[in-house]
Design a protein around this motif. Structure first.
Motif, short mmCIF file in Angstrom:
data_model
loop_
_atom_site.label_atom_id
_atom_site.label_comp_id
_atom_site.label_asym_id
_atom_site.label_seq_id
_atom_site.Cartn_x
_atom_site.Cartn_y
_atom_site.Cartn_z
N GLN A 115 0.83 -1.21 0.00
CA GLN A 115 0.00 0.00 0.00
C GLN A 115 0.87 1.26 0.00
O GLN A 115 0.54 2.24 -0.68
CB GLN A 115 -0.96 0.03 1.21
CG GLN A 115 -2.06 -0.99 1.14
CD GLN A 115 -1.65 -2.36 1.68
OE1 GLN A 115 -0.53 -2.55 2.15
NE2 GLN A 115 -2.55 -3.33 1.58
N THR A 116 1.95 1.24 0.75
CA THR A 116 2.84 2.41 0.77
C THR A 116 3.51 2.58 -0.59
O THR A 116 3.61 3.71 -1.10
CB THR A 116 3.91 2.26 1.88
OG1 THR A 116 3.25 2.04 3.13
CG2 THR A 116 4.77 3.50 1.98
N LYS A 119 1.04 4.13 -2.83
CA LYS A 119 0.88 5.55 -2.53
C LYS A 119 1.97 6.37 -3.22
O LYS A 119 1.70 7.42 -3.80
CB LYS A 119 0.92 5.76 -1.01
CG LYS A 119 0.72 7.18 -0.57
CD LYS A 119 0.75 7.28 0.95
CE LYS A 119 0.65 8.72 1.40
NZ LYS A 119 0.71 8.86 2.86
N GLN A 122 1.29 6.39 -7.00
CA GLN A 122 0.20 7.29 -7.34
C GLN A 122 0.68 8.75 -7.33
O GLN A 122 0.36 9.52 -8.22
CB GLN A 122 -0.97 7.12 -6.39
CG GLN A 122 -2.15 8.00 -6.73
CD GLN A 122 -3.32 7.78 -5.78
OE1 GLN A 122 -3.22 7.07 -4.79
NE2 GLN A 122 -4.43 8.42 -6.08
N PHE A 130 5.29 13.74 -2.07
CA PHE A 130 4.80 12.73 -1.12
C PHE A 130 5.77 12.62 0.04
O PHE A 130 6.93 13.00 -0.06
CB PHE A 130 4.63 11.36 -1.80
CG PHE A 130 5.92 10.77 -2.30
CD1 PHE A 130 6.70 9.96 -1.48
CD2 PHE A 130 6.37 11.01 -3.59
CE1 PHE A 130 7.88 9.41 -1.93
CE2 PHE A 130 7.56 10.47 -4.05
CZ PHE A 130 8.33 9.66 -3.22
N VAL A 132 6.46 9.46 2.94
CA VAL A 132 6.09 8.15 3.46
C VAL A 132 7.21 7.61 4.34
O VAL A 132 8.35 8.04 4.25
CB VAL A 132 5.80 7.12 2.32
CG1 VAL A 132 4.62 7.54 1.47
CG2 VAL A 132 7.03 6.89 1.46
#
Length: 170
Positions: A115-116, A119, A122, A130, A132
Motif C-alpha cells: 500500500q505504501t 501511494k 500514485q 509525497f 512516506v
C-alpha cells in the motif's frame, strides 16, 4: 607541548582565511572525521549545484545534509536513479555508483508494504510531492524504516525533468 598549541592556534587562524583549509595538528583526532564528512558534503553540494542549475525547484541542500542528515536521490522521469549522495553508504550500505541506473525499488523487499509503494506510485503518476515511511532493505538484506520526502522537479520552462527524494533512516 605548549609550543605546539601556539603553533596550532596560529595555523588555525591562517587556514581559516583560506578557501580550502586543513585542520590544526592538535584538533585532528577530534575533528578529522567531521572534517572528512564535510568535505564529502562539499563534493555532493558541488555536484547538486550542477545538476539543479536549470531546475525550478528550490531547496537548502546544505541544511538537508548537515541538519537533517538526509540522503539525496535523484531519478529521471523513467525513475532510474541518476544521482545518489555519498552518505547513502552510511544509511544502507550501497555506494552511489552501485545504484545509478537502477530503480529505487531495488531497496524494497518481501516485507515492504504494498500500500505504501502504491501511494508513492500514485503520487509519482500524479506528479505530486509525497512523504512516506517505508520498509527498505540494506545491501546486507537487513530491513530498516526509511522516511522519504519525494518531489517532482520541473525545469524553468515547466517541463517535468526529474524526481528528487530526501531520505533518512527512521
Amino acid at each position: 607541548m605548549e609550543e605546539f598549541r601556539g603553533y596550532d592556534h596560529m595555523m588555525a587562524e591562517y587556514y581559516e582565511k583560506m578557501v580550502n583549509y586543513t585542520l590544526p595538528l592538535l584538533s585532528w583526532e577530534f575533528y578529522g572525521e567531521h572534517h572528512t564528512t564535510l568535505e564529502v558534503f562539499k563534493e555532493d553540494l558541488s555536484t547538486l549545484q550542477k545538476i539543479t542549475k536549470n531546475w525550478n525547484f528550490d531547496r537548502n541542500y546544505h541544511k538537508e545534509f548537515i541538519e537533517e542528515k538526509s540522503v539525496i536521490v535523484i531519478t529521471n522521469t523513467d525513475l532510474e536513479i541518476i544521482y545518489a549522495s555519498k552518505n547513502m553508504h552510511k544509511m544502507n550500505g550501497y555506494m552511489p555508483d552501485e545504484v545509478i541506473g537502477n530503480s529505487p525499488k531495488m531497496f524494497q523487499g518481501e516485507n515492504t508494504c504494498i500500500q505504501t509503494s502504491a501511494k508513492v506510485r500514485q503520487a509519482v503518476n500524479n506528479k505530486e510531492p509525497f512523504e512516506v515511511t517505508i520498509l527498505n532493505y540494506r545491501k546486507d538484506a537487513t530491513p530498516y524504516q526509511c522516511i522519504i520526502k519525494g518531489f517532482p522537479v520541473h525545469n524553468k520552462k515547466g517541463k517535468l525533468i526529474n524526481y528528487i527524494a530526501f531520505e533518512k533512516a527512521a
